[in-house]
Design an enzyme around this catalytic site. Structure first.
Site, PDB file in Angstrom:
ATOM      1  N   ASN A 169      -4.019   9.987  -1.829  1.00  0.00           N
ATOM      2  CA  ASN A 169      -3.788   8.799  -3.136  1.00  0.00           C
ATOM      3  C   ASN A 169      -4.846   7.841  -2.745  1.00  0.00           C
ATOM      4  OD1 ASN A 169      -2.030  10.673  -4.034  1.00  0.00           O
ATOM      5  ND2 ASN A 169      -0.405   9.436  -3.210  1.00  0.00           N
ATOM      6  N   ASP A 218      -7.730   4.695   6.121  1.00  0.00           N
ATOM      7  CA  ASP A 218      -6.351   4.926   5.476  1.00  0.00           C
ATOM      8  C   ASP A 218      -5.800   5.952   6.307  1.00  0.00           C
ATOM      9  OD1 ASP A 218      -4.092   5.094   3.772  1.00  0.00           O
ATOM     10  OD2 ASP A 218      -5.311   6.240   2.182  1.00  0.00           O
ATOM     11  N   ASP A 256       0.577  -1.202   0.168  1.00  0.00           N
ATOM     12  CA  ASP A 256      -0.080   0.002  -0.121  1.00  0.00           C
ATOM     13  C   ASP A 256       0.863   1.375   0.067  1.00  0.00           C
ATOM     14  OD1 ASP A 256      -2.243   1.563   0.394  1.00  0.00           O
ATOM     15  OD2 ASP A 256      -1.773   2.057   2.192  1.00  0.00           O
TER      16      ASP A 256
END
Ligand code: DOR
Ligand code: ZN
Length: 420
Positions: free
Chosen positions: A277, A304, A151
């Protein structure tokens, strides 16, 4: 012992939704329903008007430890998680060094043992995050790794991804993928469209995500692997995931609170705090994500959580790093943006924040059932609060100053109160 009285007990796995008591003994839930009395010295929590649910689980956080601890570390990350109602989180592997060997993995895991909540560590798919050679996934799995991911970066080599999928299929763990093909990105962090044009910024096309999601859905279908599409951001990608699931692929998608709450317009208002992102996209994309959550195409909500220092986010849009912190606003945004607006029921929201992420990572947590781990969140679904301070080291969030509904009252992990 902890005796939680008169709360609205919600367990998304069984569908249980009733007012009653929960009794915790040691690190286990021992009784749900009517508790008449408990032993002397038992702690009593009056949960009248509050929801008692499984401790929240976030399978996508960045605690920056080791290597970038000026942004966050394991202790402050865990504190932020507990404040947000989370009892289990999965850290991404883009630390320094990246988590690509058993030694590095073990060093982090050893330090996680002291933490008040369960902090799990994912391992890298590729050595050094270079996307060229697989890590020793067998050895990492043996050491306890429950999932693999690069990631932060996409995996461009299709043959490598296929090999990685074959391996995770054999090991019975998920692979989580950051889907952004650089070929379709002029400048990262902002959607290529109306807003990027206005700002004269290159931007990242939705195609950057869509083409990779299409490829990986196909590979998931061919390999049978459990594939997790991280922070899905575009309508087209949601369509591809839906199609793949219908064909029988084991694909899961994560939506982040920022992608179901904001659009590219937020960049005009919040500047670098809205740079991430994949980027925030259009209203049509946002609504497709919400529909994806409703129809079950998107089964997991994950933050995230990406802390960055103030000085870093004060740079220009082109130079600032991407990402926002998310652990402390996730439940509030879910309730305010999804439940209150009528898109999801409270039970559906909780399902995507507890049992579904638990199933993806094959964890015993995420259930409010007798005999299960005593990991719980207790929150007031009606209380409004203003986002001000953070337990995280970082404060890079566009949601500072927002009024949210749904306030965490207690976070309990292994039968111990870690937040109140
Ligand atoms: O915006 C992001 N920031 N997206 C990612 O995938 C990585 C993250 C980070 O590590 O800062
Ligand atoms: Zn990512």
């Amino acid at each position: 012992m902890i005796w939680i009285r008169n709360g609205r007990i919600m367990d998304p796995e069984s569908g249980l939704d009733q007012v009653g008591d929960v009794l915790l003994d040691g690190d286990q839930i021992v009784k749900i329903g009517k508790v008449d009395s408990a032993e002397d010295g038992c702690q009593v929590i009056d949960a009248k008007g509050w929801i008692v649910a499984p401790g929240l689980i976030d399978v996508h956080v960045h605690f920056r430890d080791p290597g970038f601890t000026y942004k966050e570390d394991l202790t402050t990350g865990a504190a932020a998680a507990a404040a947000g109602g989370f009892t289990t989180v999965v850290c991404m592997a883009n630390t320094k060094p990246v988590v690509d060997s058993v030694d590095i993995y073990q060093e982090i895991v050893d330090r996680c043992e002291q933490l008040p909540i369960k902090v799990l560590q994912a391992a890298a798919v590729s050595k050094g995050f270079k996307g060229e050679e697989l890590t020793d996934m067998d050895a990492l799995y043996q050491a306890g790794v429950k999932g693999f991911t690069d990631d932060g970066l996409p995996l461009m080599d299709e043959a490598l991804v296929r090999k990685a999928m074959e391996k995770v299929k054999e090991l019975g763990v998920p692979i989580s993928l950051h889907e952004e093909d650089p070929a379709y990105i002029k400048q990262p962090g902002v959607n290529q469209g109306k807003v990027s044009e206005k700002l004269n910024y290159g931007g990242a096309s939705y195609l950057a995500e869509a083409v990779m999601v299409k490829r990986d859905c196909q590979l998931a279908l061919e390999t049978g692997a459990s594939v997790d599409i991280q922070h899905i951001s575009s309508a087209q990608a949601v369509e591809y995931v839906k199609e793949a699931k219908e064909k029988g692929a084991h694909v899961t998608a994560e939506a982040s609170p920022h992608h179901f709450t904001l659009t590219e317009e937020a960049v005009l208002e919040y500047g670098t705090l809205a740079r991430m992102n994949p980027p925030l996209r259009t209203e049509e994309d946002r609504m497709r994500i919400i529909k994806g959550l409703q129809e079950g195409t998107i089964e997991v909500i994950a933050t995230d959580h990406a802390p960055h220092a103030k000085e870093e986010k004060e740079k220009s849009l082109a130079e600032a790093p991407s990402g926002i912190t998310g652990l402390e606003t996730s439940l509030g945004l879910g309730i305010t943006e999804l439940v209150d607006k009528g898109y999801l029921s409270m039970m559906e929201l909780l399902e995507k924040m507890t049992v579904n992420p638990a199933k993806l990572y094959h964890l015993p947590q995420g259930r409010l059932q007798e005999g299960r781990p005593a990991d719980l969140v207790i929150f007031d679904p009606e209380e409004e609060w203003t986002v001000k301070e953070y337990r995280s080291k970082a404060a890079n969030s566009p949601f500072t100053g927002w009024k949210l509904k749904g306030k965490v009252k207690y976070t309990i992990c292994d039968g111990k109160i870690v937040e109140r």
